[in-house]
Design a protein around this motif. Structure first.
Motif, short mmCIF file in Angstrom:
data_model
loop_
_atom_site.label_atom_id
_atom_site.label_comp_id
_atom_site.label_asym_id
_atom_site.label_seq_id
_atom_site.Cartn_x
_atom_site.Cartn_y
_atom_site.Cartn_z
N ASN A 256 -23.42 -10.51 -40.32
CA ASN A 256 -22.20 -10.04 -39.67
C ASN A 256 -22.36 -9.99 -38.15
OD1 ASN A 256 -19.77 -8.94 -41.43
ND2 ASN A 256 -21.61 -8.59 -42.62
N VAL A 257 -23.54 -9.61 -37.67
CA VAL A 257 -23.79 -9.59 -36.24
C VAL A 257 -23.68 -11.01 -35.67
CG1 VAL A 257 -25.58 -9.29 -34.48
CG2 VAL A 257 -25.19 -7.50 -36.18
N TRP B 262 -18.89 -9.15 -47.38
CA TRP B 262 -19.52 -10.41 -47.00
C TRP B 262 -18.67 -11.58 -47.45
CZ3 TRP B 262 -24.87 -12.44 -49.10
CH2 TRP B 262 -25.29 -13.50 -48.29
N TYR B 263 -18.16 -11.51 -48.66
CA TYR B 263 -17.29 -12.57 -49.20
C TYR B 263 -16.08 -12.77 -48.30
CZ TYR B 263 -13.80 -14.74 -52.26
OH TYR B 263 -12.83 -15.53 -52.78
N ALA B 264 -15.42 -11.65 -47.92
CA ALA B 264 -14.23 -11.74 -47.08
C ALA B 264 -14.57 -12.29 -45.69
CB ALA B 264 -13.57 -10.36 -46.95
N THR B 265 -15.72 -11.89 -45.15
CA THR B 265 -16.14 -12.34 -43.83
C THR B 265 -16.41 -13.84 -43.82
OG1 THR B 265 -17.04 -10.20 -43.18
CG2 THR B 265 -17.94 -12.14 -42.07
N GLU B 266 -17.11 -14.33 -44.81
CA GLU B 266 -17.40 -15.77 -44.88
C GLU B 266 -16.12 -16.58 -45.10
OE1 GLU B 266 -20.07 -17.22 -44.11
OE2 GLU B 266 -21.51 -15.59 -44.11
N ILE C 80 -31.79 -6.20 -48.78
CA ILE C 80 -30.59 -6.99 -49.09
C ILE C 80 -29.49 -6.72 -48.07
CG2 ILE C 80 -28.70 -7.25 -50.76
CD1 ILE C 80 -30.81 -6.70 -52.96
N THR C 81 -29.21 -5.44 -47.80
CA THR C 81 -28.14 -5.12 -46.87
C THR C 81 -28.51 -5.51 -45.44
OG1 THR C 81 -28.98 -2.84 -46.75
CG2 THR C 81 -27.15 -3.27 -48.25
N PHE C 82 -29.80 -5.49 -45.09
CA PHE C 82 -30.23 -5.92 -43.76
C PHE C 82 -29.79 -7.36 -43.51
CE2 PHE C 82 -33.33 -7.99 -40.97
CZ PHE C 82 -33.30 -7.15 -39.87
N VAL C 83 -29.97 -8.24 -44.49
CA VAL C 83 -29.57 -9.64 -44.35
C VAL C 83 -28.06 -9.75 -44.14
CG1 VAL C 83 -29.46 -11.88 -45.51
CG2 VAL C 83 -31.53 -10.48 -45.70
N ILE C 84 -27.28 -8.97 -44.89
CA ILE C 84 -25.82 -9.01 -44.75
C ILE C 84 -25.40 -8.50 -43.37
CG2 ILE C 84 -23.65 -8.09 -45.65
CD1 ILE C 84 -24.91 -8.00 -48.40
N GLY D 31 -24.58 -12.58 -52.94
CA GLY D 31 -24.47 -11.13 -52.95
C GLY D 31 -24.62 -10.56 -54.34
N LEU D 32 -23.99 -11.18 -55.32
CA LEU D 32 -24.11 -10.72 -56.71
C LEU D 32 -25.54 -10.88 -57.21
CD1 LEU D 32 -20.80 -12.11 -58.26
CD2 LEU D 32 -21.36 -9.72 -57.77
N GLY D 33 -26.17 -12.01 -56.83
CA GLY D 33 -27.56 -12.21 -57.22
C GLY D 33 -28.47 -11.16 -56.63
N ALA D 34 -28.21 -10.81 -55.36
CA ALA D 34 -29.02 -9.77 -54.71
C ALA D 34 -28.80 -8.42 -55.37
CB ALA D 34 -28.66 -9.70 -53.23
#
Length: 208
Positions: free
Chosen positions: A75-76, A140-144, A67-71, A97-100
């Motif tokens: 970001n990269v 992730w939420y803030a980045t998107e 899960i964190t790998f995808v996030i 993210g919440l689902g993951a």
């Protein structure tokens, strides 16, 4: 030391060094920043430890690292491609993210060997892992939402709370690997909370 153990310690090295790099860059900038190298080290750590967890048949940890790998990869891509990376949208990112995180909970989040711990320590470990999982959902939420890699202050608060709980649990267990992994975190997190926060660059308002 077997090659599998060496793989696990290598992954810990990536994870351990990423926040020191972030801390060093933040001190140079005079404010909390999210340098691209942080995300590259995170990708390497998640890939290495995810492989270790898979080979060790540890499905809860494997799911968490997947899960964190995808996030981290997301970001990269945002850090290097900017607007060309496209937008998932803040709300879909939060829901994903919440689902993951719920998927991770479904597979179980209690650390190995926790059956010998008392109920209060199990609760501390569970809460610590919950805070650690949620911190990157928030990030992730803030980045998107902003369209660039961003650490909101809530990220550091979630990191600090989760880290302290997991460090206390590791000390109670007497596990040197976990103790070493969680010992440095609070210093980096507190320092980032002391530094001026990253200033969010809001996306331009589209004219209608």
């Amino acid at each position: 030391m077997s090659w599998l153990e060496a793989l696990g310690w290598t992954g810990n090295g990536f994870y351990f060094s990423r926040f020191f790099v972030q801390w060093w860059q933040s001190e140079r900038a005079g404010k909390s920043v999210a340098p691209p190298i942080f995300w590259w080290l995170s990708v390497a750590g998640a890939a290495t430890l995810g492989t270790y967890a898979y080979l060790a048949a540890d499905s809860p940890l494997f799911v968490g690292y997947a899960i964190t790998f995808v996030i981290y990869v997301r970001n990269v891509s945002i850090a290097y491609l900017g607007e060309r990376a496209g937008r998932i949208g803040a709300v879909p990112a939060l829901l994903l993210g919440l689902g993951a995180s719920l998927l991770l909970l479904r597979f179980g989040t209690t650390p190995a060997g926790a059956e010998s711990a008392s109920r209060p320590w199990l609760i501390a470990a569970f809460l610590g892992q919950a805070f650690f999982s949620m911190r990157f959902v928030i990030q992730w939420y803030a980045t998107e939402k902003l369209g660039h890699a961003y650490f909101p202050r809530s990220f550091w608060w979630f990191s600090l709370i989760g880290n302290v709980l997991l460090l206390a649990y590791a000390i109670q267990r007497g596990d040197p690997v976990f103790i070493a992994g969680f010992s440095a975190g609070p210093f980096v997190q507190i320092r980032n909370l002391m530094l001026p926060p990253m200033i969010p660059v809001l996306p331009p308002i589209e004219k209608t």
